[in-house]
Motif scaffolding. Structure first.
Motif, mmCIF file in Angstrom:
data_model
loop_
_atom_site.group_PDB
_atom_site.id
_atom_site.type_symbol
_atom_site.label_atom_id
_atom_site.label_comp_id
_atom_site.label_asym_id
_atom_site.label_seq_id
_atom_site.Cartn_x
_atom_site.Cartn_y
_atom_site.Cartn_z
ATOM 1 N N ARG A 15 0.842 -1.195 0.000
ATOM 2 C CA ARG A 15 0.000 0.000 0.000
ATOM 3 C C ARG A 15 0.878 1.246 0.000
ATOM 4 N N ARG A 16 0.488 2.240 -0.787
ATOM 5 C CA ARG A 16 1.279 3.451 -0.903
ATOM 6 C C ARG A 16 0.416 4.666 -0.589
ATOM 7 N N ARG A 17 1.108 5.724 -0.209
ATOM 8 C CA ARG A 17 0.414 6.973 0.085
ATOM 9 C C ARG A 17 -0.286 7.467 -1.190
ATOM 10 N N VAL A 208 -9.394 -5.190 -5.717
ATOM 11 C CA VAL A 208 -9.516 -6.604 -5.352
ATOM 12 C C VAL A 208 -10.779 -6.753 -4.524
ATOM 13 N N PRO A 209 -11.878 -7.241 -5.103
ATOM 14 C CA PRO A 209 -13.163 -7.212 -4.402
ATOM 15 C C PRO A 209 -13.218 -8.081 -3.158
ATOM 16 N N ASN A 210 -12.330 -9.080 -3.018
ATOM 17 C CA ASN A 210 -12.389 -9.969 -1.865
ATOM 18 C C ASN A 210 -11.706 -9.404 -0.625
ATOM 19 N N LEU A 211 -10.990 -8.291 -0.751
ATOM 20 C CA LEU A 211 -10.349 -7.687 0.412
ATOM 21 C C LEU A 211 -11.404 -7.072 1.321
ATOM 22 N N PRO A 212 -11.231 -7.167 2.645
ATOM 23 C CA PRO A 212 -12.212 -6.567 3.557
ATOM 24 C C PRO A 212 -12.212 -5.044 3.446
ATOM 25 N N CYS A 220 -5.458 -1.562 12.047
ATOM 26 C CA CYS A 220 -4.643 -1.884 10.885
ATOM 27 C C CYS A 220 -3.170 -1.774 11.262
ATOM 28 N N ARG A 221 -2.299 -2.271 10.401
ATOM 29 C CA ARG A 221 -0.861 -2.239 10.636
ATOM 30 C C ARG A 221 -0.283 -0.975 10.021
ATOM 31 N N LEU A 222 0.539 -0.280 10.775
ATOM 32 C CA LEU A 222 1.181 0.947 10.312
ATOM 33 C C LEU A 222 2.638 0.649 9.997
ATOM 34 N N LEU A 223 3.022 0.798 8.722
ATOM 35 C CA LEU A 223 4.403 0.577 8.317
ATOM 36 C C LEU A 223 5.197 1.864 8.529
#
Length: 240
Positions: A15-17, A208-212, A220-223
């Protein structure tokens, strides 16, 4: 880029900003008309000396495509009048025209003055200074050219297929508009349009429709590091 078409890489892609968007245009009802021209070339297999004029309603994506031998301003005005005549059959009135500063659109104000409301001020034709307002019709141009390229082996005359492309787009279902086609959207009344805007204003369609779905308040996880920093770090096994 080819790997991103595979579902596995779509799921594992970092995931990107999001981009820093300084301006955003929200259309809540029909009437804002956008128009632009593109030119089929010999390099793409089309006959030369053709100008394709695309006119669309920004809210519904209802469009008409005209193939012309030149881009004379009077010829563009005649095509705009034809589009408005078809558009008004759905009981909607054009409110503004958005276009670039091309010479072929120099006289569109003469077409729009008859739709000015009493006491209304300001220009009826808005010329883009930065190109941002016409990005909508530019994206539509890309879709039209892709559809034309798919039919390029059938004919070398763009005028023989542009009306079929417009018909296909006008009957194409739109996920972000209640799975309705542009023609079905124009047939809605004011109450139905307002209800549709309330439901789908902030609705985003995931690639991606299957992602929640991610909502406010979810964990959520913060990188804390970028992908490159993770690889170059002494402790690269730490994901964040």
């Amino acid at each position: 880029d080819s790997l991103k078409s595979l579902e596995h890489y779509q799921r594992t892609f970092a995931r990107r900003r999001p981009q820093n968007i300084n301006s955003k245009f929200t259309y809540k009802k029909p009437g804002i008309i956008a128009c632009d021209c593109f030119f089929p070339t010999l390099d793409n297999g089309w006959l030369n000396k053709r100008t394709v004029l695309v006119i669309c309603d920004c809210w519904s994506r209802y469009c008409k495509i005209y193939t012309m031998t030149n881009r004379d301003a009077e010829l563009v005005n005649d095509r705009m009048k034809d589009f408005i005549r078809h558009f008004m059959k759905y009981n909607h009135v054009p409110r503004r025209i958005i276009c670039d500063k091309g010479g072929e659109f120099a006289r569109l104000d003469t077409v729009m003055e008859r739709f000015r409301k009493p006491g209304e001020k300001g220009p009826m034709v808005l010329n883009s200074q930065s190109g941002t307002p016409v990005n909508y019709v530019e994206n539509l141009n890309n879709q039209i050219q892709r559809m034309m390229a798919a039919c390029g082996k059938l004919t070398a005359k763009p005028e023989e297929i542009t009306h079929l492309v417009a018909k296909a787009i006008n009957h194409q279902k739109r996920e972000r508009k209640g799975n309705l086609s542009p023609i079905e959207l124009l047939r809605l009344n004011k109450r139905e349009i307002a209800k549709l805007n309330r439901i789908f204003t902030h609705k985003t369609i995931s690639g991606v429709p299957n992602l929640p779905e991610l909502n406010i308040g979810d964990r959520c996880r913060l990188l804390m590091m970028t992908r490159k920093e993770q690889v170059s770090s002494l402790h690269s096994y730490h994901k964040g």
